[in-house]
Design an enzyme around this catalytic site. Structure first.
Site, mmCIF file in Angstrom:
data_model
loop_
_atom_site.group_PDB
_atom_site.id
_atom_site.type_symbol
_atom_site.label_atom_id
_atom_site.label_comp_id
_atom_site.label_asym_id
_atom_site.label_seq_id
_atom_site.Cartn_x
_atom_site.Cartn_y
_atom_site.Cartn_z
ATOM 1 N N ASP A 88 35.807 -54.402 12.024
ATOM 2 C CA ASP A 88 36.306 -53.083 12.405
ATOM 3 C C ASP A 88 36.078 -52.134 11.225
ATOM 4 O O ASP A 88 36.566 -52.396 10.126
ATOM 5 C CB ASP A 88 37.789 -53.199 12.754
ATOM 6 C CG ASP A 88 38.331 -51.949 13.432
ATOM 7 O OD1 ASP A 88 37.873 -50.841 13.109
ATOM 8 O OD2 ASP A 88 39.245 -52.090 14.277
ATOM 9 N N ASP A 99 35.729 -44.432 14.209
ATOM 10 C CA ASP A 99 36.280 -45.782 14.108
ATOM 11 C C ASP A 99 35.555 -46.634 15.155
ATOM 12 O O ASP A 99 35.444 -46.218 16.319
ATOM 13 C CB ASP A 99 37.784 -45.620 14.419
ATOM 14 C CG ASP A 99 38.614 -46.869 14.290
ATOM 15 O OD1 ASP A 99 38.067 -47.925 13.996
ATOM 16 O OD2 ASP A 99 39.845 -46.759 14.504
ATOM 17 N N HIS A 159 43.750 -44.708 19.865
ATOM 18 C CA HIS A 159 44.485 -43.628 19.211
ATOM 19 C C HIS A 159 43.628 -42.398 19.041
ATOM 20 O O HIS A 159 42.412 -42.499 18.862
ATOM 21 C CB HIS A 159 44.944 -44.115 17.829
ATOM 22 C CG HIS A 159 43.844 -44.817 17.066
ATOM 23 N ND1 HIS A 159 43.061 -44.168 16.172
ATOM 24 C CD2 HIS A 159 43.367 -46.087 17.129
ATOM 25 C CE1 HIS A 159 42.150 -45.012 15.691
ATOM 26 N NE2 HIS A 159 42.302 -46.192 16.263
ATOM 27 N N HIS A 167 45.410 -42.253 12.889
ATOM 28 C CA HIS A 167 46.265 -42.198 14.080
ATOM 29 C C HIS A 167 46.839 -40.791 14.156
ATOM 30 O O HIS A 167 47.790 -40.459 13.481
ATOM 31 C CB HIS A 167 47.372 -43.251 14.026
ATOM 32 C CG HIS A 167 46.853 -44.636 14.252
ATOM 33 N ND1 HIS A 167 46.941 -45.283 15.455
ATOM 34 C CD2 HIS A 167 46.201 -45.481 13.434
ATOM 35 C CE1 HIS A 167 46.368 -46.470 15.376
ATOM 36 N NE2 HIS A 167 45.912 -46.623 14.142
ATOM 37 N N GLU A 192 40.069 -49.002 22.064
ATOM 38 C CA GLU A 192 39.820 -50.337 21.530
ATOM 39 C C GLU A 192 40.581 -51.448 22.245
ATOM 40 O O GLU A 192 41.661 -51.819 21.832
ATOM 41 C CB GLU A 192 40.100 -50.379 20.029
ATOM 42 C CG GLU A 192 41.434 -49.822 19.579
ATOM 43 C CD GLU A 192 41.572 -49.875 18.049
ATOM 44 O OE1 GLU A 192 41.229 -50.905 17.445
ATOM 45 O OE2 GLU A 192 42.033 -48.879 17.475
ATOM 46 N N GLU A 287 35.297 -51.480 20.176
ATOM 47 C CA GLU A 287 35.860 -50.141 19.933
ATOM 48 C C GLU A 287 34.765 -49.094 19.756
ATOM 49 O O GLU A 287 33.752 -49.347 19.101
ATOM 50 C CB GLU A 287 36.739 -50.160 18.667
ATOM 51 C CG GLU A 287 37.377 -48.812 18.331
ATOM 52 C CD GLU A 287 38.330 -48.875 17.139
ATOM 53 O OE1 GLU A 287 38.212 -49.800 16.319
ATOM 54 O OE2 GLU A 287 39.202 -47.984 17.047
HETATM 55 MN MN MN Z 1 39.054 -49.738 14.389
HETATM 56 MN MN MN Z 2 41.012 -47.870 15.884
#
Ligand code: MN
Ligand code: MN
Length: 301
Positions: A88, A99, A159, A167, A192, A287
């Site tokens: 990630d 992200d 998020h 976030h 995600e 994600e």
């Molecule tokens: Mn992530």
């Molecule tokens: Mn994330």
């Protein structure tokens, strides 16, 4: 329209491009028996080479470990054989965060669980548009995962992201959930899904291990090395998460341990607990970060 101007959107798009290229290079690079620290450092180096900055340390979460593990300094752990490995990663360009994550699967038994996360992510992306309730998106993700015979992790969410914010306030659940929140055109979201076995608990819990940290509140400290480390954190990461590895050389190595301990003790910095699935079953993840448009979304990553 939510408030990002064209300049901000251009930075989000560049951030996403850097991250997409990094993810695809990392996909071809992750191997069984590889030192985890090598995965983390390679991903972070690729991001920097391409002109971005890591928005958070590269997370390498193995099997039942679900999120928030990055290599501590001098990590000796390696990717085990037959592992399910979630990588990630995040980039920011002038604070604009994207992200993304993928799962590398070295166990043929878990291939279907790996693709279930990708299919759930695709189902959410294919259906999302301005005005859609976040609870509905959660429902789409849950249904997609269950239709393939697996279980979503119910207490981890996607998020909204923002400038220097990973976030930014609104969550996208991975299950149907009672919520009045709706996604709006111009907002940027990370979606995600996390997937586990049908017999698993389907939730994560924090462990006592912490490898990723963030600045909570700057206060004055006595230890001069702690003061120096704090200054470095404020200047380089602001409110974004960081790894202890990233502080190498900020103060002489003999002073680092005491300084870091002092910042934790005074609650100037805090760590994120490593998350594991409550029944210790393996977990897969996929994600993307997307920009919400009137009729759909633009995938940034
Ligand atoms: Mn992530
Ligand atoms: Mn994330």
């Amino acid at each position: 329209m939510n408030g990002y101007d064209q300049e901000a959107l251009a930075k989000f798009r560049l951030s996403g491009k850097i991250l997409r290229e990094t993810r695809e290079e990392m996909r071809n690079l992750v191997r069984e028996n590889m030192p985890i620290i090598q995965v983390c450092e390679k991903a972070e180096a690729l991001i920097r080479e391409k002109g971005g900055k890591p928005a958070f340390p590269c997370n390498v979460s193995i099997n039942e470990v679900t999120a928030h593990y990055t290599s501590p300094p001098n990590d000796e752990r390696r990717i085990p054989e037959k592992a399910l490995v979630k990588v990630d990663i995040g980039v920011h360009v002038d604070g604009y965060v994207t992200d993304t994550a993928f799962t590398a699967c070295f166990n043929s038994e878990h291939k279907k669980m790996q693709s279930a996360a990708e299919h759930a992510l695709k189902a959410a992306i294919d259906n999302i548009h301005a005005g859609m309730a976040t609870s509905k998106i959660g429902g789409i993700i849950e249904k997609s995962i269950k239709n393939r015979g697996f279980k979503p992790i119910s207490n981890l969410t996607g998020h909204s992201v923002g400038r220097y914010l990973i976030h930014a306030g609104t969550s996208i659940p991975n299950v149907t959930q009672i919520s009045l929140a709706k996604v709006k055109a111009g907002e940027v979201y990370a979606i995600e899904p996390f997937v586990t076995l049908p017999e698993a608990g389907g939730r994560v819990e924090g462990t006592s291990e912490k490898t990723i940290f963030r600045l909570v509140k700057a206060k004055s400290v006595k230890n001069p090395y702690a003061k120096q480390v704090l200054k470095y954190v404020q200047a380089n990461f602001r409110t974004l998460p960081f790894a202890e590895r990233w502080l190498k050389g900020v103060v002489p190595s003999e002073g680092h341990h005491e300084a870091f301990k002092e910042l934790l003790k005074t609650k100037i910095i805090a760590g994120y607990p490593v998350f594991v699935e409550i029944s210790r079953k393996p977990v897969s993840q996929a994600e993307h970060t997307v920009l919400i448009t009137e009729n759909g979304c633009e995938i940034l990553t």
